[in-house]
Design an enzyme around this catalytic site. Structure first.
Site, short mmCIF file in Angstrom:
data_model
loop_
_atom_site.label_atom_id
_atom_site.label_comp_id
_atom_site.label_asym_id
_atom_site.label_seq_id
_atom_site.Cartn_x
_atom_site.Cartn_y
_atom_site.Cartn_z
CG ASP A 79 22.91 18.30 39.78
OD1 ASP A 79 22.92 17.72 40.88
OD2 ASP A 79 22.30 17.85 38.78
CE1 TYR A 80 29.44 12.70 39.75
CE2 TYR A 80 27.49 11.38 40.20
CZ TYR A 80 28.81 11.48 39.78
OH TYR A 80 29.48 10.36 39.38
CG ASP A 137 19.46 17.04 36.12
OD1 ASP A 137 20.03 17.26 37.20
OD2 ASP A 137 18.79 16.02 35.90
CG LEU A 170 -4.05 0.82 2.19
CD1 LEU A 170 -2.97 1.52 1.39
CD2 LEU A 170 -4.91 1.87 2.91
N GLY A 225 0.79 -1.22 0.00
CA GLY A 225 0.00 0.00 0.00
C GLY A 225 0.82 1.27 0.00
CB ALA A 276 -10.60 -3.72 3.65
CE LYS A 277 -9.01 2.60 5.52
NZ LYS A 277 -8.22 3.73 6.03
CD GLU A 278 -6.58 -0.89 -3.07
OE1 GLU A 278 -5.47 -0.43 -2.79
OE2 GLU A 278 -6.73 -1.99 -3.65
C1 G6P Z 1 3.93 -3.82 3.64
C2 G6P Z 1 5.02 -2.98 4.28
C3 G6P Z 1 5.75 -2.14 3.26
C4 G6P Z 1 6.24 -3.01 2.15
C5 G6P Z 1 5.08 -3.79 1.53
C6 G6P Z 1 5.54 -4.72 0.44
O1 G6P Z 1 2.89 -3.02 3.19
O2 G6P Z 1 4.48 -2.17 5.29
O3 G6P Z 1 6.83 -1.47 3.82
O4 G6P Z 1 6.87 -2.25 1.15
O5 G6P Z 1 4.46 -4.53 2.56
O6 G6P Z 1 6.51 -5.59 0.93
P1 G6P Z 1 7.93 -5.72 0.23
O7 G6P Z 1 8.72 -6.58 1.15
O8 G6P Z 1 7.67 -6.35 -1.07
O9 G6P Z 1 8.49 -4.35 0.10
#
Ligand code: G6P
Length: 727
Positions: free
Chosen positions: A499-500, A680, A377, A30, A379-381
């Site tokens: 102070d220490y 401090d 994402l 995502g 699910a949202k898509e």
């Molecule tokens: C998850 C991680 C991302 C990563 C993506 C794909 O969404 O949070 O940081 O880029 O997976 O994984 P990959 O190992 O292919 O980058």
């Protein structure tokens, strides 16, 4: 903000080589999709790994890749095959990924992986420093780069640095398993703003910070190394209009017709994920199998389309998962299928946008049941694509998205019977109800879309950047420092009130461990060598400890916050008679609280009793501190003592014993032409309060103080003293 530099492991495109040709493909996951939607008005540069090992590239190849990425505002950080194996496939995906997704048994703790992780974070830092300029902001993404904020902060202290964590932040119970937990947290504490998808992850993170780094927060703000670190939830959205409008595209329409033509009247359940064990794909297929076994009337009536996007295929767990899944698909089809009916369609491939949205559109149900997922994402898509129309989302409670998509059918992804029930409910749900549920979710997704998410984050980052500048107003800057050094050089009678703990040396979990190191002993020695210098250590510690640690130095020592004084060459004398009567009433209560709060201890001194809770569970300690303070204030109402709260301590001390009195005593001894006092915590404020206006009072740390100046750390103060003795 001048420009925004985005640092992420992945660039929005992944480069691969086929038949000697490069191919640029959108990266999976995502994040890449999400960030491609930042507003165009913001000048930005994206840095990341292009996805291919540097050994496979000649210098000309690299130049060419650099050039074509430059046209997309991106710059590559090239990684060697060894780095890919140990940092990416190793530490990122065999250590952090499983642990943070609650799979401790799959987690590999390997020193070599950690070393590579550190090395690659340094590499990103170096590359970034080549392009970063004062006034820029950096937005670091995800768990592959958790050390980067601190590394950048050390090299360019004034950068504004944001970090967003795209995966879950696990409970402290899981995070504590990591051998490198302190370093990871310290890396993140270098940022100005740390964002998570949900408030639960925020809570878990703050709990780890409190329990491991010992730093408390106030309304999500942590005072870390004398900067404010803001921690907050920013649930990532999607490019809503792009998905909602997909249906208007001729190619998408044609693809929907094609799918429908093949599937006919059958209902379609769709399941889309990167092929990853956290996604629960096997478990959901087993649930579908169970559904067909228990609801045979649906055989021939429903098709499950599983899209598994290839991912991390160099890791054994992922290879095994693929094998297992393919076997299971075969078994389910063999068992429930018939000629002309294949219950499960399995596609192991990346699916381009138009094909994907056509599939979402054609589907009646989306079955998205990860065992654990930072957001999800997909699910949202799915919901966005169903713009105005029917379609049911079945969603795992263990996703970040579940907290926003309450109108979906939510299930516990480990509960097969619950998934079976949800599949039936989804297939039988009246269309009007489907549309109504989707409408509510669509409105929410439309409002908090990807642009809103990124602009919200950037806005919060800007705000914190501005506040950070306010904090540094009283910093001992170069000009004030120069004047200080000049005045020191020209003065002939100079008094140092130092102070220490927390000022000359850093804090330790056990107070007895904070003995002086060689550097500070040498520094104090050199300071006293100059005949115009008079040095007093003015501490809250007991006199025996101070005598043991500092007794051989030609300094005055004030112990117990001004209870005792030992002038150089003389013996100890108290500022007022020791009267221990009051302790008989106070000590038993403190002891009781110490017994009830594991990790806390009671320290007894001549003029005070101190309850230390630095090593206790912070949540428990905070409750106990309130209770104990109330009890002590009541108890001591008519006694000649006061109750004070300091840094992880609660102290009952004789009235009239304070650092202010002791400082006054020394100040009155001569007409000093240069006075420098450093401290401090709250006890040092009493000392700052009695200083003449011309004195240099320096607070180590950035909390509100009566001191004229502040420096960030013990090291900064030591450096100042070094400069003075060197001059
Ligand atoms: C998850 C991680 C991302 C990563 C993506 C794909 O969404 O949070 O940081 O880029 O997976 O994984 P990959 O190992 O292919 O980058």
């Amino acid at each position: 903000m001048r420009k925004l530099i985005v640092a992420a492991n992945r660039l929005p495109v992944t480069v691969s080589m086929r038949d000697g040709q490069y191919q640029f493909r959108p990266s999976p996951g995502g994040l890449a999709v999400g960030l491609s939607c930042l507003p165009d008005s913001l000048e930005r540069l994206w840095m990341g790994w292009p996805g291919v090992s540097s050994e496979r590239l000649t210098p000309e190849d690299k130049d060419r890749i650099r050039e074509s990425l430059r046209q997309q505002n991106s710059a590559p950080v090239f990684l060697s095959q060894r780095q890919i194996d140990q940092y990416y496939l190793g530490f990122c995906n065999k250590t952090i990924w499983p642990l943070f997704h609650y799979f401790p048994v799959r987690t590999v703790f390997e020193q070599q992986f950690w070393k590579a992780y550190r090395q690659v974070n340094h590499l990103f830092c170096e590359e970034l420093l080549k392009v970063a300029e004062p006034g820029d902001s950096v937005w670091v993404h995800d768990f592959q780069l958790m050390l980067l904020p601190r590394l950048l902060r050390e090299k360019m202290p004034d950068l504004t640095i944001g970090y967003f964590h795209h995966i879950p932040w696990p409970s402290f119970e899981l995070f504590r398993l990591l051998p490198w937990r302190e370093e990871i947290l310290d890396g993140l504490l270098g940022a100005d703003l740390v964002g998570f998808h949900t408030y639960d992850y925020v809570r878990h993170f703050l709990s780890s910070v409190s329990r491991i780094s010992g730093l408390e927060h106030t309304l999500g703000e942590v005072n870390a190394h004398n900067r404010i670190l803001k921690v907050d939830a920013f649930p990532m959205g999607i490019d809503y209009n792009r998905y909602a409008g997909a249906i208007d595209d001729g190619e998408v329409k044609a693809e929907i017709d094609r799918i429908r033509g093949i599937v006919g009247e059958r209902k379609i359940i769709v399941s889309v994920d990167r092929l990853d064990y956290t996604k629960g794909i096997v478990e959901r297929l087993e649930a579908f199998d169970w559904f067909l076994s228990t609801h045979p009337e649906y055989k021939g009536q429903v098709t499950l389309i599983i899209v598994a996007v290839p991912s991390r295929s160099g890791i054994e767990d992922y290879k095994q998962l693929r094998g297992h899944l393919e076997q299971l698909v075969g078994r389910v089809n063999g068992e429930h299928g018939s000629i002309g009916y294949m219950p499960v369609w399995y596609l192991y491939r990346f699916m381009p946008f138009k094909k994907l949205t056509a599939l979402y559109n054609a589907a009646d149900v989306a079955l998205i049941t990860p065992l654990r997922d930072g957001m999800n994402l997909i699910a949202k898509e799915f919901v966005a694509t169903k713009n105005g129309g029917p379609g049911v989302l079945i969603l795992s409670e263990m996703t970040g998205a579940a907290s926003e998509l309450g109108e979906a059918l939510t299930v516990n992804a480990n509960d097969k019977t619950a998934i079976v029930r949800a599949i039936q409910e989804a297939l039988e749900m009246p269309l009007a109800e489907q549309c109504e549920r989707n409408r509510v979710m669509q409105e929410r997704l439309k409002r908090y879309d990807i642009v809103r998410w990124s602009t919200d984050f950037i806005h919060a980052l800007n705000e914190i950047g501005v506040r950070q500048q306010g904090v540094s107003v009283h910093k001992l800057g170069p000009a004030a420092r120069e004047t200080l050094v000049r005045q020191y050089q020209t003065a002939d009678k100079r008094l140092f009130l130092l102070d220490y703990d927390g000022t000359l040396v850093g804090f330790q979990g056990r107070p007895a461990k904070a003995g002086p190191d060689e550097e500070i002993l040498m520094l104090l020695n050199r300071l006293t060598q100059h005949e115009s210098n008079c040095v007093a250590i003015i501490s809250g510690r007991d006199k025996d400890t101070l005598e043991k640690w500092l007794g051989s130095l030609p300094v005055h020592i004030i112990a117990e916050h001004g209870g005792w004084l030992r002038e150089f060459g003389e013996s100890w004398r108290s500022f007022q008679p020791v009267n221990e009567q009051w302790k008989h009433a106070v000590k038993p209560i403190m002891d009781l609280y110490s017994d009830r709060t594991p990790g806390s201890i009671v320290e007894e001194k001549d003029f005070s009793l101190v309850w230390h809770y630095r090593r206790a569970d912070p949540t428990l300690a905070s409750v106990r501190t309130h209770e104990l303070r109330d009890a002590l204030v009541n108890l001591t109402e008519n006694m000649d003592v006061g109750v004070f709260e300091g840094s992880k301590i609660l102290e009952v001390r004789k009235h009239g014993v304070n650092k202010g009195r002791a400082a006054e005593f020394l100040l009155a001894r001569q007409a000093w032409s240069f006075v420098l006092a450093a401290g401090d915590d709250y006890t040092d404020e009493e000392m700052f309060a009695v200083l003449p206006e011309t004195a240099y009072s320096i607070k180590v740390g950035s909390n509100v103080s009566k001191a004229r100046f502040n420096v960030d750390t013990v090291m900064d103060l030591r450096n100042l003293l070094k400069q003075l003795v060197g001059s």
